[in-house]
Design a protein around this motif. Sequence first.
Motif, mmCIF file in Angstrom:
data_model
loop_
_atom_site.group_PDB
_atom_site.id
_atom_site.type_symbol
_atom_site.label_atom_id
_atom_site.label_comp_id
_atom_site.label_asym_id
_atom_site.label_seq_id
_atom_site.Cartn_x
_atom_site.Cartn_y
_atom_site.Cartn_z
ATOM 1 N N LYS A 290 0.841 -1.204 0.000
ATOM 2 C CA LYS A 290 0.000 0.000 0.000
ATOM 3 C C LYS A 290 0.876 1.253 0.000
ATOM 4 O O LYS A 290 0.631 2.203 -0.751
ATOM 5 C CB LYS A 290 -0.918 0.000 1.220
ATOM 6 N N GLU A 291 1.902 1.254 0.839
ATOM 7 C CA GLU A 291 2.792 2.418 0.909
ATOM 8 C C GLU A 291 3.625 2.567 -0.366
ATOM 9 O O GLU A 291 3.928 3.697 -0.778
ATOM 10 C CB GLU A 291 3.687 2.315 2.139
ATOM 11 N N ILE A 292 3.967 1.458 -0.995
ATOM 12 C CA ILE A 292 4.684 1.539 -2.279
ATOM 13 C C ILE A 292 3.790 2.216 -3.314
ATOM 14 O O ILE A 292 4.236 3.096 -4.047
ATOM 15 C CB ILE A 292 5.139 0.145 -2.765
ATOM 16 N N LEU A 293 2.516 1.830 -3.368
ATOM 17 C CA LEU A 293 1.598 2.478 -4.314
ATOM 18 C C LEU A 293 1.424 3.951 -3.955
ATOM 19 O O LEU A 293 1.383 4.812 -4.839
ATOM 20 C CB LEU A 293 0.254 1.760 -4.348
ATOM 21 N N GLY A 294 1.369 4.250 -2.664
ATOM 22 C CA GLY A 294 1.315 5.656 -2.244
ATOM 23 C C GLY A 294 2.548 6.418 -2.700
ATOM 24 O O GLY A 294 2.454 7.559 -3.169
ATOM 25 N N HIS A 295 3.711 5.800 -2.563
ATOM 26 C CA HIS A 295 4.960 6.404 -3.049
ATOM 27 C C HIS A 295 4.866 6.685 -4.547
ATOM 28 O O HIS A 295 5.314 7.735 -5.020
ATOM 29 C CB HIS A 295 6.142 5.482 -2.745
ATOM 30 N N LEU A 296 4.254 5.775 -5.301
ATOM 31 C CA LEU A 296 4.100 5.999 -6.736
ATOM 32 C C LEU A 296 3.147 7.155 -7.025
ATOM 33 O O LEU A 296 3.301 7.855 -8.030
ATOM 34 C CB LEU A 296 3.664 4.724 -7.436
ATOM 35 N N CYS A 297 2.184 7.383 -6.149
ATOM 36 C CA CYS A 297 1.317 8.566 -6.286
ATOM 37 C C CYS A 297 2.133 9.838 -6.038
ATOM 38 O O CYS A 297 2.004 10.824 -6.780
ATOM 39 C CB CYS A 297 0.137 8.491 -5.318
ATOM 40 N N ASP A 298 2.985 9.810 -5.011
ATOM 41 C CA ASP A 298 3.862 10.954 -4.745
ATOM 42 C C ASP A 298 4.810 11.199 -5.911
ATOM 43 O O ASP A 298 5.054 12.340 -6.305
ATOM 44 C CB ASP A 298 4.676 10.729 -3.471
ATOM 45 N N SER A 299 5.331 10.118 -6.475
ATOM 46 C CA SER A 299 6.220 10.223 -7.630
ATOM 47 C C SER A 299 5.481 10.852 -8.803
ATOM 48 O O SER A 299 6.024 11.721 -9.496
ATOM 49 C CB SER A 299 6.751 8.831 -8.002
ATOM 50 N N ALA A 300 4.245 10.440 -9.013
ATOM 51 C CA ALA A 300 3.445 11.009 -10.108
ATOM 52 C C ALA A 300 3.238 12.499 -9.886
ATOM 53 O O ALA A 300 3.381 13.301 -10.821
ATOM 54 C CB ALA A 300 2.110 10.281 -10.221
ATOM 55 N N THR A 301 2.904 12.888 -8.667
ATOM 56 C CA THR A 301 2.691 14.302 -8.348
ATOM 57 C C THR A 301 3.941 15.126 -8.629
ATOM 58 O O THR A 301 3.892 16.154 -9.304
ATOM 59 C CB THR A 301 2.285 14.452 -6.868
ATOM 60 N N ASN A 302 5.066 14.663 -8.116
ATOM 61 C CA ASN A 302 6.320 15.400 -8.287
ATOM 62 C C ASN A 302 6.781 15.420 -9.740
ATOM 63 O O ASN A 302 7.234 16.448 -10.242
ATOM 64 C CB ASN A 302 7.406 14.801 -7.390
ATOM 65 N N ASN A 303 6.644 14.296 -10.421
ATOM 66 C CA ASN A 303 7.108 14.243 -11.799
ATOM 67 C C ASN A 303 6.180 14.992 -12.748
ATOM 68 O O ASN A 303 6.652 15.613 -13.703
ATOM 69 C CB ASN A 303 7.330 12.798 -12.231
ATOM 70 N N HIS A 304 4.896 14.980 -12.499
ATOM 71 C CA HIS A 304 3.989 15.777 -13.336
ATOM 72 C C HIS A 304 4.419 17.241 -13.305
ATOM 73 O O HIS A 304 4.510 17.894 -14.344
ATOM 74 C CB HIS A 304 2.538 15.634 -12.852
ATOM 75 N N MET A 305 4.701 17.746 -12.108
ATOM 76 C CA MET A 305 5.146 19.126 -11.989
ATOM 77 C C MET A 305 6.454 19.348 -12.758
ATOM 78 O O MET A 305 6.607 20.351 -13.461
ATOM 79 C CB MET A 305 5.332 19.490 -10.513
#
Length: 148
Positions: free
Chosen positions: A38-53
């Motif tokens: 679950k936390e790995i998928l959450g990390h991927l959400c954070d990665s998406a947020t940061n990389n989109h920017m």
Amino acid sequence: MDIVTRLELLIKEIPSMMDTISDEDFNKKHAKDKWSKKEILGHLCDSATNNHMRFVKIMLSEGLISCEAYLQNQWVSIHDYQNNYSKSELTALWKQLNLQIYYTLKGASENDFNKQCILPNQSIVTLEWLFTDYIEHMVHHMKQIEGK
């Protein structure tokens, strides 16, 4: 297959893969200092947020820009994915964030993909390289979630 199409396929495939993982397995922490699936998928959400920017800033830039690092462990901790999200909520969030990236980059020009940025380690890379690295990072973590 181009990298934007690869993201499109991942967006279609990954939610179904998440459905095959039991909630117990998804939530299980194997060690206090290790992320659960679950936390790995959450990390991927954070990665998406940061990389989109990052992707948008690069596309809008007229010159070389710096891409900031982010504190991934602290992001996961602040969001408290382990306790605040269900698997379905987190999967939906991951999907929407990556759809935003997909819609942003499917219209990018060759000129956009050739624009450059400076990474925190001071190396200079193109948007194409950064996006490819983003996809490879995602696939690496999805294999961890899937148990492969």
